[in-house]
Design a protein around this motif. Structure first.
Motif, mmCIF file in Angstrom:
data_model
loop_
_atom_site.group_PDB
_atom_site.id
_atom_site.type_symbol
_atom_site.label_atom_id
_atom_site.label_comp_id
_atom_site.label_asym_id
_atom_site.label_seq_id
_atom_site.Cartn_x
_atom_site.Cartn_y
_atom_site.Cartn_z
ATOM 1 N N CYS A 145 -3.803 2.823 -2.584
ATOM 2 C CA CYS A 145 -3.466 1.839 -1.730
ATOM 3 C C CYS A 145 -4.587 0.781 -1.412
ATOM 4 O O CYS A 145 -4.058 -0.351 -1.084
ATOM 5 C CB CYS A 145 -3.244 2.498 -0.204
ATOM 6 S SG CYS A 145 -4.662 3.515 0.513
ATOM 7 N N CYS A 197 0.982 -1.185 -0.110
ATOM 8 C CA CYS A 197 0.062 -0.102 0.058
ATOM 9 C C CYS A 197 0.976 1.121 -0.172
ATOM 10 O O CYS A 197 0.570 2.249 -0.789
ATOM 11 C CB CYS A 197 -0.944 0.116 1.204
ATOM 12 S SG CYS A 197 -0.181 -0.066 2.763
ATOM 13 N N THR A 198 1.948 1.223 0.804
ATOM 14 C CA THR A 198 2.960 2.401 0.761
ATOM 15 C C THR A 198 3.503 2.672 -0.705
ATOM 16 O O THR A 198 3.704 3.730 -0.782
ATOM 17 C CB THR A 198 4.163 2.341 1.734
ATOM 18 O OG1 THR A 198 3.236 2.151 3.176
ATOM 19 C CG2 THR A 198 5.044 3.478 1.952
ATOM 20 N N CYS A 241 1.127 4.420 -3.083
ATOM 21 C CA CYS A 241 0.757 5.802 -2.768
ATOM 22 C C CYS A 241 1.363 6.715 -3.672
ATOM 23 O O CYS A 241 2.490 6.769 -3.612
ATOM 24 C CB CYS A 241 0.995 5.942 -1.314
ATOM 25 S SG CYS A 241 0.199 7.784 -0.848
#
Length: 378
Positions: free
Chosen positions: A97, A70-71, A74
């Protein structure tokens, strides 16, 4: 001693500085996604305030595998792996994300999403309602309109002479001189004023010509000089009131004895609506800007109410005329009533419309013609 001039930077230096900045931003963007928007754009400071928000992306730590997918997904470079709630002010709610998470661990609570959507909609609605309410003209009350002195129109209702009048401008009193010839005002001269010169001259150069053309003070104010324009119109009105022939009813009565066709003969007598059958009728008349349509209700040989259906005159003047004329006509049960000061053309259009609706004779002094007969039942 000659005045020194500021030294100008060489164009080559300006172009070189701009080119260097552009190159630096381009290189910076190669290593950091959306670098300009995130760190250099001035509006980015607003991101600090956006920390206080109704809407957050959340995740359950128990289901998080600490994979940092997810990071990596982003686009704003926010580290979403160390917290159960995304609180960064840089979050733009793109949900990349959430889409990238293999376990569908990131989500947005429906209640927060609904609140975040309803808040701007409610604010927009309040702004729209406030704007409409502020722009809507407030009509003058019937009592205020009835207390206003009626000004005579230009068709033979002024005594030839020169009159002076004054009223409040933007800063202080504005005084004018009005010359009446052949029962019509032929020239207007400004005697004194206290407003700023540039605004007053802008107003006077237009307003005076506009007043003389239709022979009425019911004209539009000059944009950017509204208070000075209204001061001039009010001062002219004040001057004309002192030159108006007050015995209008007696003059019309004498004219009726000498002429076989007098437009107000049937409406000058008491109970002019006595022969009109009960019902609600519509009629039209001509104002300063166009057609006026009204509805009148007759009960027991008396007109009981008069309402406007449509009009084309300026709203503040027409509403001022309607509140005064409706009360006067119902009270006198006659069309032989005074027009409202400062709204003469609108007043005459209402009288003609009522006459047209009820089948009475009336000469609209706006165009000097006799209104038609046969009101149309609503």
């Amino acid at each position: 001693m000659s005045e020194s001039r500021p030294q100008k930077l060489p164009k080559s230096l300006i172009f070189s500085a701009g080119g260097a900045l552009l190159l630096a931003i381009a290189i910076f963007s190669l290593f950091i996604d959306r670098a300009f928007c995130r760190y250099l754009w001035p509006l980015g400071a607003v991101f600090v305030i956006s920390k206080i928000r109704l809407f957050h992306i959340r995740k359950k730590d128990t289901r998080c595998g600490r994979c940092h997918i997810c990071t990596d997904a982003c686009i704003m470079g926010i580290d979403t792996g160390g917290s159960s709630v995304v609180t960064s002010g840089e979050c733009i709610d793109c949900f990349r994300c959430a889409d990238a998470c293999p376990s569908a661990n990131l989500m947005a609570p429906s209640c927060e999403a609904a609140a975040a959507t309803a808040a701007p909609l409610a604010l927009t609605g309040m702004v729209c309602i406030g704007t409409i309410a502020a722009e809507r003209p407030v009509p003058e009350t019937a009592a205020e309109a009835a207390a206003t002195t009626s000004a005579a129109s230009s068709q033979g209702l002024y005594q030839d002479s020169t009159y002076t009048g004054s009223d409040q401008g933007y800063k202080d009193t504005t005084s004018v001189s009005v010359t009446v010839e052949s029962s019509a005002f032929s020239s207007i001269e400004v005697l004194s004023y206290a407003d700023d010169r540039q605004f007053f001259e802008k107003a006077s150069s237009t307003v005076i010509t506009e007043i003389l053309s239709p022979q009425s003070t019911e004209v539009a104010a000059v944009s950017g000089a509204t208070f000075s324009s209204e001061g001039i119109m009010a001062a002219v009105q004040d001057a004309l009131e002192s030159g108006a022939i007050t015995e209008r009813a007696d003059t019309r009565s004498n004219d009726a004895q000498e002429s076989s066709s007098v437009s107000t003969e049937s409406s000058s007598a008491a109970g002019a609506f006595a022969d009109v059958a009960d019902g609600t009728y519509t009629g039209s008349g001509t104002g300063l800007r166009g057609t006026t349509a009204v509805s009148g209700t007759v009960e027991g040989g008396r007109v009981t109410s008069i309402t406007a259906i449509s009009y084309e005159d300026d709203a503040p003047y027409f509403q001022k005329a309607l509140s005064g004329m409706a009360e006067e006509i119902v009270s006198a049960q006659s069309l032989d009533v005074d027009t409202v000061s400062g709204a003469t053309y609108s007043s005459n259009s209402i009288l003609e419309a009522v006459a047209d609706a009820t089948g009475l004779d009336f000469t609209n002094l706006n165009l000097s013609r006799t209104a038609g007969h046969g009101g149309k039942r609503a």
